[in-house]
Enzyme design. Sequence first.
Site, PDB file in Angstrom:
ATOM      1  N   ASP A  31     -69.644  15.962 -65.673  1.00 30.53           N
ATOM      2  CA  ASP A  31     -70.984  15.826 -66.266  1.00 30.53           C
ATOM      3  C   ASP A  31     -71.659  17.185 -66.337  1.00 30.53           C
ATOM      4  O   ASP A  31     -71.341  18.086 -65.567  1.00 30.53           O
ATOM      5  CB  ASP A  31     -71.897  14.976 -65.368  1.00 30.53           C
ATOM      6  CG  ASP A  31     -71.346  13.610 -65.079  1.00 30.53           C
ATOM      7  OD1 ASP A  31     -70.528  13.130 -65.859  1.00 30.53           O
ATOM      8  OD2 ASP A  31     -71.761  13.053 -64.040  1.00 30.53           O
TER       9      ASP A  31
HETATM   10  N1  URA Z   1     -67.972  11.339 -61.449  1.00 27.84           N
HETATM   11  C1  URA Z   1     -69.211  11.565 -61.900  1.00 27.84           C
HETATM   12  O1  URA Z   1     -70.112  10.763 -61.695  1.00 27.84           O
HETATM   13  N2  URA Z   1     -69.441  12.700 -62.579  1.00 27.84           N
HETATM   14  C2  URA Z   1     -68.491  13.630 -62.807  1.00 27.84           C
HETATM   15  O2  URA Z   1     -68.772  14.657 -63.424  1.00 27.84           O
HETATM   16  C3  URA Z   1     -67.213  13.375 -62.325  1.00 27.84           C
HETATM   17  C4  URA Z   1     -66.953  12.221 -61.647  1.00 27.84           C
END
Ligand code: URA
Length: 244
Positions: free
Chosen positions: A113
Amino acid sequence: MSKPPMARLDRLLANLGYGSRREVNALVRAGGVVLDGVTLKDAGAKVPIVRDLPARMTISGAPVDPPAPLTLIMHKPLGVVCSHREPGRSIYELLPARWRARMPGLSSIGRLDKETSGLLLITDDGDLLHRVISPRHHVAKRYLATLDRPMSGEEGAIFAAGALMLEGEDSPLAPAELEVLSPTEAALTITEGRYHQVRRMFAAVGNHVTALHRDRIGGLSLPADLAPGAWRVLDQAGEASIFG
Ligand code: URA
């Protein structure tokens, strides 16, 4: 020893983003390409596609970019996106501009993310990408999560059970391993890569992730000397350590 694969020089350079076939032809004719100390004058010459090509070939005096297959290890910083399409600054802008024209193109192995930092692999090797992200291969990814509230103590058993159903999904999550580091910090190791998985897992047990960082994929750890935003070419030993 088996012979390395060979490619036409103009095709290699065009695929590495140095310009159109016509442009790289002009570059070669102008004496801009040197291999093993010899200036190449024929754009149709066959050149070896080997990992150490950047140590052997220069383009206008600078080492040639690494040929495919190429895998990079990056310390993804906070605030950048992993997709070409999402708005905002992307991980690809942290790489040399010419690399956006590479064929085959580079893409991240899974995504983090925008507000997640840490270990990210970027590759043009489709087989490697598949082997790392396919749930069948069970490559573990470890995340360090900081939480809004102290954990209740039940999270480890719930995540390990392999029965947790995330909202909007129709199959339970595979078992995951939780290591409690402090009342509000945990290392969570998962083998899948569902959308926002770690944040949604903690939300499912009534908590909220305030910071998230990935520090390991399989046996490969984020090197301590790789600063946020920095990247380097992953060598074969590094690649093997993912599965080792
Ligand atoms: N899980 C998440 O919530 N975000 C990420 O970036 C990777 C795994």
